[in-house]
Design a protein around this motif. Sequence first.
Motif, PDB file in Angstrom:
ATOM      1  N   TYR A  44       0.817  -1.212   0.000  1.00 29.97           N
ATOM      2  CA  TYR A  44       0.000   0.000   0.000  1.00 29.97           C
ATOM      3  C   TYR A  44       0.851   1.262   0.000  1.00 29.97           C
ATOM      4  N   HIS A  45       1.761   1.346   0.944  1.00 30.84           N
ATOM      5  CA  HIS A  45       2.512   2.589   1.112  1.00 30.84           C
ATOM      6  C   HIS A  45       3.979   2.243   1.319  1.00 30.84           C
ATOM      7  N   ASN A  46       4.807   2.664   0.391  1.00 33.78           N
ATOM      8  CA  ASN A  46       6.238   2.397   0.482  1.00 33.78           C
ATOM      9  C   ASN A  46       6.850   3.341   1.499  1.00 33.78           C
ATOM     10  N   LEU A  47       6.776   2.939   2.756  1.00 32.02           N
ATOM     11  CA  LEU A  47       7.102   3.814   3.870  1.00 32.02           C
ATOM     12  C   LEU A  47       7.732   2.941   4.948  1.00 32.02           C
ATOM     13  N   GLY A  48       8.759   3.460   5.616  1.00 30.80           N
ATOM     14  CA  GLY A  48       9.500   2.664   6.598  1.00 30.80           C
ATOM     15  C   GLY A  48       8.650   1.833   7.544  1.00 30.80           C
ATOM     16  N   PRO A  49       7.742   2.468   8.315  1.00 37.13           N
ATOM     17  CA  PRO A  49       6.977   1.697   9.310  1.00 37.13           C
ATOM     18  C   PRO A  49       6.142   0.588   8.671  1.00 37.13           C
TER      19      PRO A  49
END
Lengths: 536, 307, 326
Positions: A44-49
Amino acid sequence: MPNTSSRAFLMSASAALALTAGAVSADTLRIGLASEPTSVDPHYHNLGPNNALARHIFTPLIEQDAQQLLNPGLATEWEAVDDTTWRLTLREGVTFSNGAPFTARDVIYTICRIPLVPDAPSPFTLYTRAIAGLEAEDDHTLIVTTDGPAPLLPNQLATFGIISASVSGAEDEVSFDTDGCTGIGDAPASAEFNDPAFAIGTGPYTLDAYIRGEELRLTRNDNYYGDAPAWEQIVMRPLTNAGARVAALLAGDVQMIENPPTQDIARIEGDGFVISSGLSNRVIYIALDQGDAPTPGIAGDTNPLQDARVREALALAIDREAIQQRLMLGLSEPAGELLPAPMFGTNPDRPAIPYDAERARELLADAGYPDGFQIVLGTPNDRYINDGAISQAVAQMWTQVGVQTEVDAKTFSAFIADRNGFNFSAFLAGWGAGTGEMSSPLGALVATRDPDRSLGGTNFARHSNPDIDDRLVEALQTVDDAERERLLREASAIAMDTFAIVPIHYELTTWALAPGLEYEARADQYTLGFAVTQAD
Amino acid sequence: MSDISITPPVEKAPQKKAISPLRAAMLDFASSPLAMIGLVVMVVMVLAAIFAPWITPQNPYDLSQLSIMDNNLPPGSESFGGQTYWLGTDPQGRDMLSAIIYGLRMSLIVAVTATLCALAIGMAMGITAAYFGGRIDTLIMRVVDLQLSFPAILVALILLAILGKGVDKVIIALVIVQWAYYARTVRGSALVERQRDYIAAARGLGLGHARVMFRHLLPNTLPPLIVVATVQIAQAIALEATLSFLGVGVPVTEPSLGLLIANGYSYLLSGAYWISVYPGVALLVAIVAINLVGDQLRDVLNPRLRR
Amino acid sequence: MVAYLLRRLGQSLLAVIAMAVLVFLGVYAIGNPVDILINPEATERQRLEIMERMGLDRPLWEQFWVYFGNLLQGDFGRSFVYGESAMSVILQRLPATMELALFALVLAIVLGVPLGVIAGLKPDTVGGRSIMAGSILGFSLPNFWQGLMMILIFAVFLGWLPAGGRGQTTEFLGMRVSFLNLDGLKHMILPAINLALFKMALVIRLARAGTREVMMQDYIKFARAKGLSHRRVVLVHVLKNIMIPVVTILGLELGSMIAFAVVTETVFAWPGMGKLLIDSINRLDRPVIVAYLMLIVFLFVLINFLVDLLYSVLDPRVRLAQRGTQ
């Protein structure tokens, strides 16, 4: 120099906190997160967390170790057959947490689904767009063809986890096509993954409950192919307030926290807790607008920043050690490049840029600015570790060599709008190299802006140097590792010698853990509960 | 809605005394030692804010005077240059005493400007409503009611989320939040005054609406307005501090007391309490002082409350 | 009467629509959420694709029509950050805020009424005066400042209570609540007191005024003359008479309590709607900002409408006044 009486006060306060700590169950690990994953959907979201959470439940084809070096994951081997063809050997005998076997079909399905995630604010298509064809030779052999030489394909395949084709509603035959896959059914919406029955992967843990804003519970996956992790359960709690996070650790509510604030680390260690810190792949840099004259933050018709001597002066005027000692309290590493050695493509013998205020004044005088000039330094104040404070310190240092600096500090959302509108002559920002090698920062921050070649996307300084571009483009087409590394090193050296961009330091990523626990600091800043071990 | 804004006509006993009414009010005011302390503190703070550039040990925003080698020093520490930081330093090595005085200056500038603008707008609206009555009155008071039915903090938060950060924007938000209080107060007392003979006389003389409203009606509505304005300045300071604390107020480069407190918040738990606590004390003192003065003013200017 | 209520209802609806337009125009004119959400490594082409998919490339008026049309069908759009319906993201946070607000309300009454009664019975003693001075401070000091001081004293110096976060929750009637276990309660005490302080000051004043008024009534004098103990007079007659206005007003204040929770939740990192609003403002999650504000506006308009309704039913003077004007 902390006041001793207040210190004693705090020590007794934290001792009292420790006493009130409840009994800690030996097989549950509780983690206080600095920011909450926004979805369990790994695509969904290419984001660290989000990526860190996904690693617990879904395994990628290729894993990255703590230094982002590649290791076998669901693929045990990968080799370049020729410049545009790769052969992947998939691990045999792997089952999903629901007991279904893992095969090439799941990989094809995953890559087909990535572009179809509805409303993805930052999709993983970034890492799959090079793929032109996928063919399963058999259930455990996959041939990947690319639309050009793609030396970074293994790094890219390491960024996303594999989901189950059957659970997601695919048909028995799934076939890949860049214009639209067949047999994939309706691609599931991201919200569905927040349901434990749907979040089925091959990772070391399964999802137990996802209560947004409060808690994320994971249970050990007994079907996991790798070594069984130490913890029966992992509970992650978003504790976005740094002070609350530290208090929760000291009180024993959690056994591990992300990013303890720099000013608290001495106290945490003093209480017997464990600090794990290591270089991250994130560089904090200052970009200097070299595009137009005049430039918005500098009075007058000229743009002094187009002169390399001025940029060098500004680079030398920054006392990186003072920033490291006084602001970061040791939790940074003064930088001389955009990626810390020994990561791929760095020049290990390049030192950090030295501090030389005298030389800076000379260079300014040489360039025709003996009395300096006025400049505005843009900065976010809620994004990187101590970002606002670093900018203020840089402003002090520049002012002291004669460049009158005013800081324009904003929340990240407002900062980004101004930066992308080219409203800053100078701004401070950070860059984390997702692929863990030099082409990432060079391609984004230094290469000439060119949307067609996907280069210079974050080069808001509008630096442009064909010597760098040529080497970089060639490196991106070179599958041979040694040759590619040579090209990247050269490109990086040129960028640094011409002060195309001014690096300040590499952030150290820090975790604090309860006494007796160990965690190897990761360059990608991910918090992986299954990698936390009990010291003997 | 719950407030009853129409005050019954006040019976003014004919006062035959040797001293002027102003002097009497001043004496009245001075009868409360607490209020006098508040007044003195208030005056000192206003003077400190006005003369900040001359009295602070350091200009906290002149970067050439700061050194991060002096950062996070506890109160009473000496810098490398031998200067003493009585209230310590912040993460930039800024003298907290100077930062607080400048912060107070910013807080007061925002609050006073906003209050004056809101006062002007509210006064004009309130007088207009009371003087003309009828539909105009209904319309204005409907808007006032609607606005007063929402908490100020929420209205200001929405406005700033839309307008963005900035000193001017905070002032705009505060004005929008506050004008309704003045409008209601002015209308209340103007309605009473309107019934009086001198207004009828003025109208009878053929004076224009504007002249009657602002030359005759307005001065007589001032006392309650002064009381409301004093309290509202304190409210404006508090509201601005809250907004800045939430990160939607003044920009970090021009910190008010609220922003100084917010900046020190993350250091509070680490033991560097002075970065947050001293600006907090300054805020407390300012608000309490203004409230003490406001309370006494209300008693002095409103004969009905005299006991 | 009916006409009056219908007119009020119409005005309320108008207020909601006006707010919707204002909020939309304001929130949708600022920044570009894609720039914040997107991975920095993404390409320009990818960025444009996402903007197109979110409808952000269209002109503002067109976005407004889409938004407004959906709004009429009860659809507040999908959160940019969570990819779920904005309203459901908010409703997930609603129990945390409601629990905090209700707990604070109870605290305000349980602590405020006795203090106010004491201040009313003994207005000129040191105790009575200190209570009133305290209530002035509760009114005039900013909420966040009180919260910070509470954290400093009870969490940092004394170490008795946690500095923030929600702690453990228990499932109760399908919602997750804090008050059923010790850890959750410990986490809730400071934020609840913080949120309660302002209302407590209000309750103290109401209770004090009520007590003084009641004590002067003839029937109290009569009750005392009859030989009833002081204790009984206070407990039965005074409390009975002041509880009605206190409870009514506090019920009406629940809405403002939820609004004020924005500050308290930020100070104490309490995962409620208010904190969600601040986070959403920082991340430019427009659908959530709009949905939150619409929810709050609706709530307030509803409360105000109910107040009007209640007043006109309960208070004959209002009813007569309405007749008089028509």
